[in-house]
Scaffold this motif. Structure first.
Motif, PDB file in Angstrom:
ATOM      1  N   ILE A 180       0.843  -1.201   0.000  1.00 48.06           N
ATOM      2  CA  ILE A 180       0.000   0.000   0.000  1.00 48.06           C
ATOM      3  C   ILE A 180       0.872   1.243   0.000  1.00 48.06           C
ATOM      4  O   ILE A 180       0.621   2.191  -0.746  1.00 48.06           O
ATOM      5  N   LEU A 181       1.926   1.250   0.813  1.00 45.41           N
ATOM      6  CA  LEU A 181       2.815   2.411   0.878  1.00 45.41           C
ATOM      7  C   LEU A 181       3.572   2.618  -0.426  1.00 45.41           C
ATOM      8  O   LEU A 181       3.889   3.750  -0.787  1.00 45.41           O
ATOM      9  N   LEU A 182       3.864   1.549  -1.136  1.00 44.65           N
ATOM     10  CA  LEU A 182       4.526   1.686  -2.436  1.00 44.65           C
ATOM     11  C   LEU A 182       3.599   2.306  -3.476  1.00 44.65           C
ATOM     12  O   LEU A 182       4.045   3.002  -4.375  1.00 44.65           O
ATOM     13  N   ASN A 183       2.297   2.048  -3.351  1.00 44.04           N
ATOM     14  CA  ASN A 183       1.333   2.542  -4.329  1.00 44.04           C
ATOM     15  C   ASN A 183       0.725   3.889  -3.971  1.00 44.04           C
ATOM     16  O   ASN A 183       0.164   4.548  -4.843  1.00 44.04           O
ATOM     17  N   LYS A 184       0.800   4.278  -2.717  1.00 45.60           N
ATOM     18  CA  LYS A 184       0.231   5.550  -2.287  1.00 45.60           C
ATOM     19  C   LYS A 184       1.335   6.442  -1.768  1.00 45.60           C
ATOM     20  O   LYS A 184       2.309   5.979  -1.190  1.00 45.60           O
ATOM     21  N   GLU A 185       1.164   7.727  -1.947  1.00 45.54           N
ATOM     22  CA  GLU A 185       2.159   8.660  -1.443  1.00 45.54           C
ATOM     23  C   GLU A 185       2.126   8.713   0.082  1.00 45.54           C
ATOM     24  O   GLU A 185       3.152   8.753   0.741  1.00 45.54           O
ATOM     25  N   LYS A 186       0.907   8.722   0.651  1.00 42.91           N
ATOM     26  CA  LYS A 186       0.749   8.811   2.093  1.00 42.91           C
ATOM     27  C   LYS A 186      -0.607   8.233   2.476  1.00 42.91           C
ATOM     28  O   LYS A 186      -1.573   8.361   1.738  1.00 42.91           O
ATOM     29  N   ILE A 187      -0.679   7.600   3.633  1.00 38.92           N
ATOM     30  CA  ILE A 187      -1.940   7.040   4.123  1.00 38.92           C
ATOM     31  C   ILE A 187      -1.964   7.186   5.641  1.00 38.92           C
ATOM     32  O   ILE A 187      -0.920   7.120   6.292  1.00 38.92           O
ATOM     33  N   SER A 188      -3.131   7.398   6.189  1.00 41.52           N
ATOM     34  CA  SER A 188      -3.231   7.568   7.640  1.00 41.52           C
ATOM     35  C   SER A 188      -3.278   6.205   8.331  1.00 41.52           C
ATOM     36  O   SER A 188      -3.682   5.201   7.742  1.00 41.52           O
ATOM     37  N   MET A 232       6.693   8.989   9.432  1.00 42.73           N
ATOM     38  CA  MET A 232       5.376   9.219  10.011  1.00 42.73           C
ATOM     39  C   MET A 232       5.292  10.689  10.423  1.00 42.73           C
ATOM     40  O   MET A 232       6.163  11.186  11.121  1.00 42.73           O
ATOM     41  N   THR A 233       4.243  11.367   9.959  1.00 42.95           N
ATOM     42  CA  THR A 233       4.043  12.757  10.323  1.00 42.95           C
ATOM     43  C   THR A 233       2.692  12.916  11.000  1.00 42.95           C
ATOM     44  O   THR A 233       1.733  12.224  10.665  1.00 42.95           O
ATOM     45  N   GLN A 234       2.635  13.822  11.968  1.00 43.25           N
ATOM     46  CA  GLN A 234       1.412  14.056  12.719  1.00 43.25           C
ATOM     47  C   GLN A 234       0.672  15.260  12.149  1.00 43.25           C
ATOM     48  O   GLN A 234       1.219  16.027  11.369  1.00 43.25           O
ATOM     49  N   GLY A 235      -0.559  15.403  12.566  1.00 42.54           N
ATOM     50  CA  GLY A 235      -1.329  16.588  12.198  1.00 42.54           C
ATOM     51  C   GLY A 235      -2.350  16.316  11.117  1.00 42.54           C
ATOM     52  O   GLY A 235      -2.540  15.185  10.661  1.00 42.54           O
ATOM     53  N   ARG A 236      -2.970  17.388  10.714  1.00 49.19           N
ATOM     54  CA  ARG A 236      -4.061  17.306   9.747  1.00 49.19           C
ATOM     55  C   ARG A 236      -3.655  16.667   8.425  1.00 49.19           C
ATOM     56  O   ARG A 236      -4.378  15.877   7.843  1.00 49.19           O
ATOM     57  N   ASN A 237      -2.495  16.998   7.927  1.00 48.59           N
ATOM     58  CA  ASN A 237      -2.016  16.447   6.654  1.00 48.59           C
ATOM     59  C   ASN A 237      -0.969  15.359   6.869  1.00 48.59           C
ATOM     60  O   ASN A 237      -0.210  15.045   5.970  1.00 48.59           O
ATOM     61  N   GLY A 238      -0.962  14.782   8.047  1.00 46.34           N
ATOM     62  CA  GLY A 238       0.029  13.770   8.376  1.00 46.34           C
ATOM     63  C   GLY A 238      -0.341  12.403   7.816  1.00 46.34           C
ATOM     64  O   GLY A 238      -1.342  12.229   7.136  1.00 46.34           O
ATOM     65  N   SER A 282       4.287   7.201   5.268  1.00 49.52           N
ATOM     66  CA  SER A 282       4.784   7.092   3.892  1.00 49.52           C
ATOM     67  C   SER A 282       6.170   6.481   3.913  1.00 49.52           C
ATOM     68  O   SER A 282       6.834   6.426   4.949  1.00 49.52           O
ATOM     69  N   LEU A 283       6.577   6.007   2.759  1.00 54.68           N
ATOM     70  CA  LEU A 283       7.947   5.515   2.611  1.00 54.68           C
ATOM     71  C   LEU A 283       8.859   6.689   2.356  1.00 54.68           C
ATOM     72  O   LEU A 283       8.502   7.621   1.630  1.00 54.68           O
ATOM     73  N   LEU A 284      10.017   6.672   2.941  1.00 55.15           N
ATOM     74  CA  LEU A 284      11.015   7.714   2.735  1.00 55.15           C
ATOM     75  C   LEU A 284      11.902   7.260   1.598  1.00 55.15           C
ATOM     76  O   LEU A 284      12.734   6.360   1.738  1.00 55.15           O
ATOM     77  N   ILE A 285      11.673   7.832   0.435  1.00 54.17           N
ATOM     78  CA  ILE A 285      12.422   7.449  -0.761  1.00 54.17           C
ATOM     79  C   ILE A 285      13.528   8.475  -1.009  1.00 54.17           C
ATOM     80  O   ILE A 285      13.263   9.671  -1.133  1.00 54.17           O
ATOM     81  N   LEU A 286      14.726   8.001  -1.086  1.00 59.54           N
ATOM     82  CA  LEU A 286      15.874   8.861  -1.356  1.00 59.54           C
ATOM     83  C   LEU A 286      16.438   8.516  -2.729  1.00 59.54           C
ATOM     84  O   LEU A 286      16.665   7.351  -3.031  1.00 59.54           O
ATOM     85  N   PHE A 287      16.637   9.521  -3.524  1.00 56.69           N
ATOM     86  CA  PHE A 287      17.243   9.317  -4.836  1.00 56.69           C
ATOM     87  C   PHE A 287      18.664   9.855  -4.791  1.00 56.69           C
ATOM     88  O   PHE A 287      18.894  11.000  -4.470  1.00 56.69           O
ATOM     89  N   ILE A 288      19.595   8.998  -5.108  1.00 59.27           N
ATOM     90  CA  ILE A 288      21.007   9.397  -5.121  1.00 59.27           C
ATOM     91  C   ILE A 288      21.445   9.492  -6.574  1.00 59.27           C
ATOM     92  O   ILE A 288      21.321   8.538  -7.341  1.00 59.27           O
ATOM     93  N   VAL A 289      21.958  10.644  -6.917  1.00 57.25           N
ATOM     94  CA  VAL A 289      22.374  10.866  -8.312  1.00 57.25           C
ATOM     95  C   VAL A 289      23.874  10.867  -8.385  1.00 57.25           C
ATOM     96  O   VAL A 289      24.574  11.337  -7.579  1.00 57.25           O
TER      97      VAL A 289
END
Length: 62
Positions: A7-15, A46-52, A55-62
């Motif tokens: 689910i986390l891979l397919n969605k940007e964020k979920i409560s 994990m973020t708190q609050g109304r828009n929390g 989500s997966l923390l994706i890091l792109f290394i170039v």
């Protein structure tokens, strides 16, 4: 827990409430599962609050 990852891979964020409703468990159970997933080395943010949410923390290394 694998389904949570999918689910986390397919969605940007979920409560945690949405996940708890989907799997018919408590929000506390979702937090425990997220803790186990994070302990396995998968970067989860994990973020708190109304828009929390979770989500997966994706890091792109170039």
């Amino acid at each position: 827990m694998f389904e949570i990852l999918y689910i986390l891979l397919n969605k940007e964020k979920i409560s945690s409430k949405e996940l708890a409703e989907k799997f018919e468990v408590s929000v506390r159970t979702i937090y425990r599962d997220i803790e186990v997933i994070s302990g396995a080395g998968i970067p989860i943010c994990m973020t708190q609050g109304r828009n929390g949410g979770i989500s997966l923390l994706i890091l792109f290394i170039v």
